[in-house]
Scaffold this motif. Structure first.
Motif, short mmCIF file in Angstrom:
data_model
loop_
_atom_site.label_atom_id
_atom_site.label_comp_id
_atom_site.label_asym_id
_atom_site.label_seq_id
_atom_site.Cartn_x
_atom_site.Cartn_y
_atom_site.Cartn_z
N LEU A 166 9.86 -3.55 -5.19
CA LEU A 166 8.45 -3.39 -5.49
C LEU A 166 7.86 -2.28 -4.65
CD1 LEU A 166 7.72 -7.21 -5.36
CD2 LEU A 166 7.99 -5.84 -7.42
N GLY A 167 7.00 -1.48 -5.28
CA GLY A 167 6.38 -0.37 -4.58
C GLY A 167 4.87 -0.49 -4.54
N GLU A 168 4.22 0.62 -4.32
CA GLU A 168 2.77 0.67 -4.13
C GLU A 168 2.03 -0.02 -5.28
OE1 GLU A 168 -0.87 3.86 -4.04
OE2 GLU A 168 1.02 4.48 -3.12
N GLY A 169 1.08 -0.86 -4.88
CA GLY A 169 0.26 -1.58 -5.86
C GLY A 169 0.84 -2.90 -6.31
N SER A 170 2.03 -3.24 -5.85
CA SER A 170 2.65 -4.51 -6.22
C SER A 170 2.14 -5.62 -5.31
CB SER A 170 4.18 -4.44 -6.08
OG SER A 170 4.70 -3.46 -6.94
N ILE A 171 1.95 -6.80 -5.89
CA ILE A 171 1.55 -7.95 -5.10
C ILE A 171 2.77 -8.85 -4.90
CG2 ILE A 171 0.72 -9.25 -7.09
CD1 ILE A 171 -1.47 -10.39 -5.17
N ILE A 172 2.90 -9.37 -3.71
CA ILE A 172 4.05 -10.21 -3.35
C ILE A 172 3.51 -11.55 -2.86
CG2 ILE A 172 6.07 -10.42 -1.87
CD1 ILE A 172 5.88 -7.33 -1.55
N GLY A 173 4.00 -12.63 -3.45
CA GLY A 173 3.62 -13.97 -3.01
C GLY A 173 2.23 -14.39 -3.46
N ALA A 189 0.83 -1.20 0.00
CA ALA A 189 0.00 0.00 0.00
C ALA A 189 0.87 1.26 0.00
CB ALA A 189 -0.93 0.00 1.20
N SER A 190 2.00 1.19 0.70
CA SER A 190 2.97 2.28 0.67
C SER A 190 4.33 1.73 1.07
CB SER A 190 2.55 3.42 1.61
OG SER A 190 2.64 3.01 2.95
N GLY A 191 5.36 2.41 0.61
CA GLY A 191 6.72 1.96 0.90
C GLY A 191 7.30 1.12 -0.22
N ARG A 192 8.45 0.51 0.07
CA ARG A 192 9.15 -0.29 -0.94
C ARG A 192 9.67 -1.56 -0.30
NH1 ARG A 192 11.77 3.68 -2.71
NH2 ARG A 192 13.67 3.33 -1.55
N VAL A 193 9.49 -2.67 -1.03
CA VAL A 193 9.90 -4.00 -0.58
C VAL A 193 10.95 -4.52 -1.55
CG1 VAL A 193 9.13 -6.39 -0.24
CG2 VAL A 193 7.66 -4.49 0.47
N VAL A 194 11.95 -5.22 -1.02
CA VAL A 194 12.96 -5.86 -1.86
C VAL A 194 12.80 -7.37 -1.72
CG1 VAL A 194 15.41 -6.11 -2.36
CG2 VAL A 194 14.55 -3.95 -1.46
N LEU A 195 12.80 -8.05 -2.87
CA LEU A 195 12.80 -9.51 -2.88
C LEU A 195 14.23 -9.99 -3.06
CD1 LEU A 195 9.73 -10.36 -5.15
CD2 LEU A 195 9.85 -10.28 -2.65
N TYR A 196 14.63 -10.92 -2.22
CA TYR A 196 15.99 -11.46 -2.24
C TYR A 196 15.92 -12.97 -2.45
CZ TYR A 196 17.43 -7.16 0.20
OH TYR A 196 17.67 -5.87 0.56
N ARG A 197 17.04 -13.49 -2.91
CA ARG A 197 17.23 -14.94 -3.02
C ARG A 197 18.60 -15.25 -2.45
NH1 ARG A 197 14.75 -19.09 -6.85
NH2 ARG A 197 15.24 -20.83 -5.51
N ASP A 198 18.72 -16.38 -1.80
CA ASP A 198 20.01 -16.79 -1.25
C ASP A 198 20.90 -17.23 -2.40
OD1 ASP A 198 22.15 -17.72 0.23
OD2 ASP A 198 21.11 -19.50 0.96
N GLY A 199 22.01 -16.56 -2.55
CA GLY A 199 22.98 -16.89 -3.59
C GLY A 199 24.26 -17.42 -2.98
N GLY A 200 24.24 -18.68 -2.52
CA GLY A 200 25.41 -19.28 -1.91
C GLY A 200 25.79 -18.61 -0.60
#
Length: 151
Positions: free
Chosen positions: A76-83, A56-67
């Motif tokens: 991802l910012g406002e309006g983005s769906i995660i998961g 709804a507000s703010g910014r999220v970062v998606l990470y992956r374990d790389g070794g």
């Protein structure tokens, strides 16, 4: 946030583009507002996936374990769906998500989403068709880059 704000934000999410105003209202009414301080983990890679989040507000970062090292995949910012896959079926998180800034998100449970699909089967049919189109487009994109990874 007010219910009308949640409805406005949810209406901008592609996955919910097939929902009517009434259905969006039901989804928003059953959702939960959650807040995450900057730096806080929202969910961990490999954790059980039981809900999705719409920023709804703010910014999220998606990470992956790389070794053993966190590799940022996207911001991802406002309006983005995660998961969003968690809304359809149980599974494990393929990434981990963390709040890059203070975040307000709308938490949507699988059970809530399934109730809407059961109550409105026409939405389920349209969602199925949309997901099939998205999967076909994804596979076409993979086919175009596959030669780059051939031996």
């Amino acid at each position: 946030m007010a219910l009308e704000d949640d409805i406005r934000i949810l209406s901008g999410v592609g996955l919910f583009s097939e929902l009517t105003d009434e259905q969006l209202r039901l989804l928003a009414f059953g959702a939960e507002e959650v807040r995450f301080a900057a730096g806080r983990v929202i969910f961990a890679e490999g954790a059980a996936a039981e809900c999705a989040y719409v920023v709804a507000s703010g910014r999220v970062v998606l990470y992956r374990d790389g070794g053993g090292e966190a590799v940022a995949l996207s911001r991802l910012g406002e309006g983005s769906i995660i998961g969003e896959l968690a809304l359809i079926a149980p599974g494990k998180r393929l990434t981990y998500a963390a709040a890059e800034t203070d975040v307000i998100a709308i938490r949507l449970s699988r059970s809530l989403f399934h109730r809407i699909l059961e109550e409105y089967p026409e939405v389920a049919a349209r969602l199925h068709a949309r997901m099939l189109r998205d999967l076909e487009e994804f596979l076409k994109r993979i086919e175009t880059i596959a030669p780059r990874f051939a031996d």
